[in-house]
Design a protein around this motif. Sequence first.
Motif, PDB file in Angstrom:
ATOM      1  N   LYS A   1       0.833  -1.207   0.000  1.00  0.00           N
ATOM      2  CA  LYS A   1       0.000   0.000   0.000  1.00  0.00           C
ATOM      3  C   LYS A   1       0.869   1.259   0.000  1.00  0.00           C
ATOM      4  N   GLY A   2       1.934   1.242   0.796  1.00  0.00           N
ATOM      5  CA  GLY A   2       2.860   2.365   0.784  1.00  0.00           C
ATOM      6  C   GLY A   2       3.534   2.525  -0.563  1.00  0.00           C
TER       7      GLY A   2
ATOM      8  N   SER B   1      -6.612  -1.218 -14.660  1.00  0.00           N
ATOM      9  CA  SER B   1      -5.876   0.038 -14.796  1.00  0.00           C
ATOM     10  C   SER B   1      -6.233   1.076 -13.738  1.00  0.00           C
ATOM     11  N   TYR B   2      -7.419   0.956 -13.109  1.00  0.00           N
ATOM     12  CA  TYR B   2      -7.832   1.917 -12.080  1.00  0.00           C
ATOM     13  C   TYR B   2      -7.708   1.322 -10.678  1.00  0.00           C
ATOM     14  N   VAL B   3      -6.967   0.230 -10.550  1.00  0.00           N
ATOM     15  CA  VAL B   3      -6.813  -0.457  -9.271  1.00  0.00           C
ATOM     16  C   VAL B   3      -5.363  -0.367  -8.815  1.00  0.00           C
ATOM     17  N   THR B   4      -5.136   0.325  -7.715  1.00  0.00           N
ATOM     18  CA  THR B   4      -3.806   0.354  -7.107  1.00  0.00           C
ATOM     19  C   THR B   4      -3.946   0.573  -5.609  1.00  0.00           C
ATOM     20  N   GLY B   5      -3.035  -0.019  -4.859  1.00  0.00           N
ATOM     21  CA  GLY B   5      -3.104   0.060  -3.403  1.00  0.00           C
ATOM     22  C   GLY B   5      -4.198  -0.799  -2.817  1.00  0.00           C
TER      23      GLY B   5
ATOM     24  N   ASN C   1      -0.512  -3.850  -6.026  1.00  0.00           N
ATOM     25  CA  ASN C   1      -1.664  -4.438  -5.355  1.00  0.00           C
ATOM     26  C   ASN C   1      -1.281  -5.716  -4.625  1.00  0.00           C
ATOM     27  N   VAL C   2      -2.194  -6.192  -3.777  1.00  0.00           N
ATOM     28  CA  VAL C   2      -1.958  -7.389  -2.963  1.00  0.00           C
ATOM     29  C   VAL C   2      -3.098  -8.373  -3.165  1.00  0.00           C
TER      30      VAL C   2
END
Length: 287
Positions: free
Chosen positions: A168-169, A237-241, A182-183
Amino acid sequence: MGTRLQGKVAIITGGAAGIGEAISKRFALEGAAVVVAGLPDDPVREVVDEIKASGGQAVGYLGDLSSWKLAQECVKLAVDEFGKLDILINNAGVFIETNYLTDYSEEAFDYMIRHNTKTTFLMSKAALPELQKTHGNIVTAGSEAGVLGIPQNTPYGGTKAFNIAFTKGLAAEQAAFGVRCNVVGPGPIDTAWTHKETGPMDAKMEKTNNQAVLTGRRGTPEEVANVYLFLASDEASYVTGALYMVDGGITIAKGPAGDQADSFFKKQPKEDLKLQHSMDGHTSIRE
């Protein structure tokens, strides 16, 4: 052969056994050129040969990626072989002891820190310069244990909690460079880790695990690989963290929910990846 990763180059750490084998084969079937990375006694060569026999592109890398030198070497192999790097899958990890903390061995703790967290740190560090060039992404292995904390698995859960917070960081930091992070958080999966005959769980833990899942069964490596595929693809493409749980609902279950699961849920889906190494994996301390 699919096209969801057509033209992409991916490194999959721990890519020859358990969930890692499924990720490697799924990515290759979707058009990615893959570097299957594993420890020297992992079935890396077998998985590479199986991918090539199915028409995919793959090379193997054998080495302990908790070494900075070898992490850099693995990334260099991907670039030298395929010209770039688009995806890093931090799947490598070990699950080698279940015990109350008062009896938990320092040796097992150190081994998990090395393979579950240090490898994630070093591979991410080594891969980022290349991923920034391609606006690529990283998907890292978390776990339900890293969210809930699980008795007699407390050090393991701690390593996975690190991976979740670390990712996340990293997502917040690397957005400035166009890199998504991502996880994936698996629950009990049908690998060597969750069987008393091949992993550190005893019969009671094995039974309790299945009872605690809303679907009343272990997940399959392929079911987890499908979520890795989505997150690694341009579809996300709009998914991060983000943390995507693939846990059969275990993180929201109350009591032995799996005992009441419908028979539809309890049946594993038909698979098509021809997995050969789901029951291989590091469940003992090996150098």
